[in-house]
Design a protein around this motif. Sequence first.
Motif, PDB file in Angstrom:
ATOM      1  N   LEU A 184       0.434  -0.867  -0.143  1.00 56.04           N
ATOM      2  CA  LEU A 184      -0.358  -0.234  -0.243  1.00 56.04           C
ATOM      3  C   LEU A 184       0.796   1.308  -0.108  1.00 56.04           C
ATOM      4  O   LEU A 184       0.713   1.904  -0.785  1.00 56.04           O
ATOM      5  CB  LEU A 184      -0.870   0.239   1.278  1.00 56.04           C
ATOM      6  CG  LEU A 184      -2.118   0.961   1.191  1.00 56.04           C
ATOM      7  CD1 LEU A 184      -3.171   0.120   0.432  1.00 56.04           C
ATOM      8  CD2 LEU A 184      -2.342   0.832   2.758  1.00 56.04           C
ATOM      9  N   ILE A 185       2.062   0.982   0.975  1.00 54.59           N
ATOM     10  CA  ILE A 185       2.824   2.016   1.019  1.00 54.59           C
ATOM     11  C   ILE A 185       3.009   2.875  -0.179  1.00 54.59           C
ATOM     12  O   ILE A 185       3.527   3.346  -0.940  1.00 54.59           O
ATOM     13  CB  ILE A 185       3.775   2.566   2.025  1.00 54.59           C
ATOM     14  CG1 ILE A 185       2.455   2.181   3.494  1.00 54.59           C
ATOM     15  CG2 ILE A 185       4.737   3.427   2.623  1.00 54.59           C
ATOM     16  CD1 ILE A 185       3.984   1.552   4.886  1.00 54.59           C
ATOM     17  N   ASP A 238       1.174   4.172  -2.972  1.00 57.36           N
ATOM     18  CA  ASP A 238       1.104   5.535  -2.708  1.00 57.36           C
ATOM     19  C   ASP A 238       2.132   6.501  -3.112  1.00 57.36           C
ATOM     20  O   ASP A 238       1.796   7.445  -4.093  1.00 57.36           O
ATOM     21  CB  ASP A 238       1.040   5.903  -1.301  1.00 57.36           C
ATOM     22  CG  ASP A 238      -0.010   7.110  -1.143  1.00 57.36           C
ATOM     23  OD1 ASP A 238       1.201   7.973  -0.124  1.00 57.36           O
ATOM     24  OD2 ASP A 238      -0.838   7.478  -1.720  1.00 57.36           O
ATOM     25  N   ASP A 239       3.584   6.113  -3.219  1.00 53.40           N
ATOM     26  CA  ASP A 239       4.888   6.779  -3.156  1.00 53.40           C
ATOM     27  C   ASP A 239       4.693   6.637  -4.722  1.00 53.40           C
ATOM     28  O   ASP A 239       4.771   7.794  -5.226  1.00 53.40           O
ATOM     29  CB  ASP A 239       5.786   5.554  -3.367  1.00 53.40           C
ATOM     30  CG  ASP A 239       6.208   6.833  -1.728  1.00 53.40           C
ATOM     31  OD1 ASP A 239       7.519   6.032  -1.019  1.00 53.40           O
ATOM     32  OD2 ASP A 239       6.222   7.987  -1.608  1.00 53.40           O
ATOM     33  N   GLU A 272       2.443   6.907  -6.679  1.00 50.23           N
ATOM     34  CA  GLU A 272       1.288   7.357  -7.158  1.00 50.23           C
ATOM     35  C   GLU A 272       1.455   8.698  -7.158  1.00 50.23           C
ATOM     36  O   GLU A 272       1.195   9.863  -7.906  1.00 50.23           O
ATOM     37  CB  GLU A 272       0.052   7.323  -6.553  1.00 50.23           C
ATOM     38  CG  GLU A 272      -1.086   7.343  -7.465  1.00 50.23           C
ATOM     39  CD  GLU A 272      -2.351   8.293  -6.587  1.00 50.23           C
ATOM     40  OE1 GLU A 272      -2.853   6.431  -5.884  1.00 50.23           O
ATOM     41  OE2 GLU A 272      -3.600   8.686  -5.906  1.00 50.23           O
ATOM     42  N   PHE A 273       2.560   9.900  -5.981  1.00 54.76           N
ATOM     43  CA  PHE A 273       2.630   9.998  -5.583  1.00 54.76           C
ATOM     44  C   PHE A 273       3.675  11.940  -5.931  1.00 54.76           C
ATOM     45  O   PHE A 273       3.499  12.030  -7.204  1.00 54.76           O
ATOM     46  CB  PHE A 273       2.863  10.679  -4.296  1.00 54.76           C
ATOM     47  CG  PHE A 273       2.865  11.873  -3.426  1.00 54.76           C
ATOM     48  CD1 PHE A 273       4.198  12.332  -3.333  1.00 54.76           C
ATOM     49  CD2 PHE A 273       2.388  12.804  -3.237  1.00 54.76           C
ATOM     50  CE1 PHE A 273       4.583  13.611  -2.296  1.00 54.76           C
ATOM     51  CE2 PHE A 273       2.488  14.557  -2.957  1.00 54.76           C
ATOM     52  CZ  PHE A 273       4.014  14.595  -2.653  1.00 54.76           C
TER      53      PHE A 273
END
Lengths: 621, 328
Positions: free
Chosen positions: B265-266, B269-270, B272-273
């Motif tokens: 998940l993390i 997220d990274d 995507e960001f």
Amino acid sequence: MLSPERRTSMAERRPSFANFSGNSNHIDTLMVPHLAGIEDPLPETTPEKVDVLIAGTGLVESVLAAALAWQGSTVLHVDTNDYYGDSAATLTVDQIKNWVNRVNNNDIISYNNAKLYLSTSIGPSCKYMSKDFGIDLSPKILFAKSDLLSILVKSRVHQYLEFQSLSTFHTYENDSFEKLTNTKQDIFTDQNLSLMTKRNLMKFLKFVLNWEEMPEIWQPYADKSITQFLFEKFKLEKPQVFELVFSIGLCCSVDTKVPLALHRIRRYLISYDVYGPFPVLYSKYGGAGEVSQGFCRSAAVAGATYKLNEKLYSYNPTTQVATFTDGSKVTVTEKIIMSPTQAPEGNQHIPDQKYEVNRMVCLVEKDCKEWFSEDESAAVVVFPPGSLKSGNKHVVQTLILGAGSECCPQNTSIWYLSTIESGVRAEMDLDAALEALEVSIVRESSSDITDNNDIVKIDEDGRPIINSVRLGQSFKEYIPRESVQHLMKLSYTQYTSTPPFDVVNPALFDNDELNNRANSVNKFIPNASDNGIIYTAMPSSEISYDEVVTAAKVLYEKIVGSDDDFFDVDFEDEDNDTVPQGASVNGTISYENAIDDDDDEDVDMGIRGDDSNEFVGQMEI
Amino acid sequence: MHGIKRKQYSREILKQKRLQDQLKIKTYNKLVDETLTIRDNKIFTSESLQLTSKVLELNPEFNTVWNYRRDIILQLQDTAPPEFWENELQFTMEKLKRFPKVYWIWNHRIWVLNNYSQASTKIWIRELSIVDKLLSMDARNYHGWHYRRLIVKNLETLKNQLMDKEELGYVTTVINKNISNYSAWHQRVQLITNLFKEHELNKKEMKKMVLDEISYITNAIYTDADDQSVWFYTNWFIENDIVRLVLTNEEYMKMLGEMKENIILINNDDLEFSGKENNWCLKMLIVIEGALKSTGHAVETDHTKEYLNKLIDLDPQRKNRYLYLLSK
């Protein structure tokens, strides 16, 4: 003539040196003599010719006066009032009464709609005396990392002042006050945040500290609002977004543009941990009024001449002669700088003051200790848009000062409220905010609360933390039994030419009001009394001192040619290695981080006694 | 008074300082020569002690002189007055305040404490509070942490009582203040290992500790997924024997599975960001897959190769290591 009733002046009041950390040499080499008599007008020594005439002893004007005086210019600094500070003055209750009358008689430009309620408890031989209170016309807080603080240290004007820390910022949301989470420690230990929220918050905090170097992240949103940016790019939720934008960033509305908001948020975060676990300081005995006075004193020491109760009648740009209402004249070889409040009759050049700021000041018979951290006597409470009963479109910012600020007597406090909303809506918003504060303080200070452990917790360092979340949660069930006693309620409208947000970053000074004004100065209007005069900007809604130094520097450059030597002073010390301690904060400054002065071009070996002791303690991520 | 430009001022001062420095260097060299000569002549008197003090005042990193000083002390200790040892402690404390990161001063201090025959428990407890203070000023000073372990060990002997639980509480407080503290996480490793080794906990307590630790780690990786100390600790925790001992096989696999989900998940997220995946996440996923494999249960899909290939791109400095791992 001086009004007999005023607060004790800086010269009469000795700052409590107990707060200076034990460097007694420091006091002996205080090269500034106590200026008895500065408040007395000295007509016989008024110069015939000066480089610069400044009218109005407000913040920008006073900083400018000191900068010019130390640079070597001859300065005559006058004020129509019988007190220092002008729009930034700190006034007693009686002085406020006079001020209100003058405003309502249209005697004070840029202010109107002043309303005053005064209880009978204040007055001669009453419970409280008028001069027990010091009321700021422009309440201000000082960021630990700010240009004004650097100037205060550089100029040593901080020696005239006493500052206290302010670490408590409350956000009002859903009828309760929330505690700020702005450090990695807060985020890590907060039990109420979800894991992903923690991650997103930390991501943002890391980003914002260096945001200018990461355009790839914010450029696509450069024209959009900060709230949109935070929701979309960082997936933050409303409570965190509002906290960041309105309490940490102290912005005024949800539409604040991204670059500006990022700058403001960063300002708070880099100020945190510079002198201790707090981002801002406030000045005791009166905020902006004291700071202005401090700079005036400094200017006087550097050779500026001061005259109160002096009003300009007219100025002739051809002969360069300025005439005052008492008949005296002075030749001004460089420029005249004037606050609009000091403008002569028949003035034509005052810039358009199209932005409104509505303020309310309440003197309250409650000590409000429940709102303050231990050892502090002040707090900032922010009401984000939509949080009040009135459905406020704009933020209401409040500053609460307790008796420890020495602006009011024991068991009382001063509540400052302000909004950029205008007209009737402003009144409604301010009243709603006032009511919310009243209900809260009555509930929090009531002896009905049996379980006081819930309100104040002790963290592992033994420091009490106000658990405002717990307070707020049971807030709704509480029915107040007592009401809050108002000793005074003052409201007024002020006007300014500065838009609500464009005050912080010089690069954002794109409307460049001052340059335009300077150019319009060249426009000669026959029969105008103020041809050739440069007007300063009236104070805006900005609660920090951010606009002040920028404005002073711009004016300085106009007069002197460049701002390279703005406060570039070198005070001779007996001991070259004595380093001034910087703003004296309650308790000793326990931080000795790398001493790094951004303003100092000379990257030297740190050999000279560095006057500007600016601590650079960055929030570690 | 006003108008004095700064540039001029500093150049003059610079010249003055150079002259002053030359003088200082001469004095220092003379002092050192004198001291070393006396040492070579094996002179152990209180005067020679004074001399070493002078040298160490100017240069506390001169270990030769510290050694000499200890020799002197050993010679003099029988005739020394009772306050002597306290004075010696005081001497090192003054040095430490100015130079908290010099090995030799720490060495000397612990040597003094160990040789101070009348050192009561009180003195050692006082020492612990001194370390507390030092660590509160600089929580990442590994000298402080190492010294703390020495003190605690001694105290445990004196009190005949283990202190791992209290120390764990202390280190948790320090980590809470700032999770980017490698020394503190390292201390945590020591303490937990010891707690289990010395059987200070019963079975129920052990299980609770392991489960709490998993939440603590998860909280940390979400709070800062770029902090290497957190990842190093996670790595240790997943693979160490304690966890395998306390948890059943199913529980262990469940723990690994949940951790894997969180890390993915993390990582996503990274991605995507910032458009880039997180190196640490990838490395940890490889570790987890290795751990899952070692339980003997079949793993549905093995992404290790995929992760390694990604790391080769993302972390070119360690390319060869990943290539090596790929070849295994």
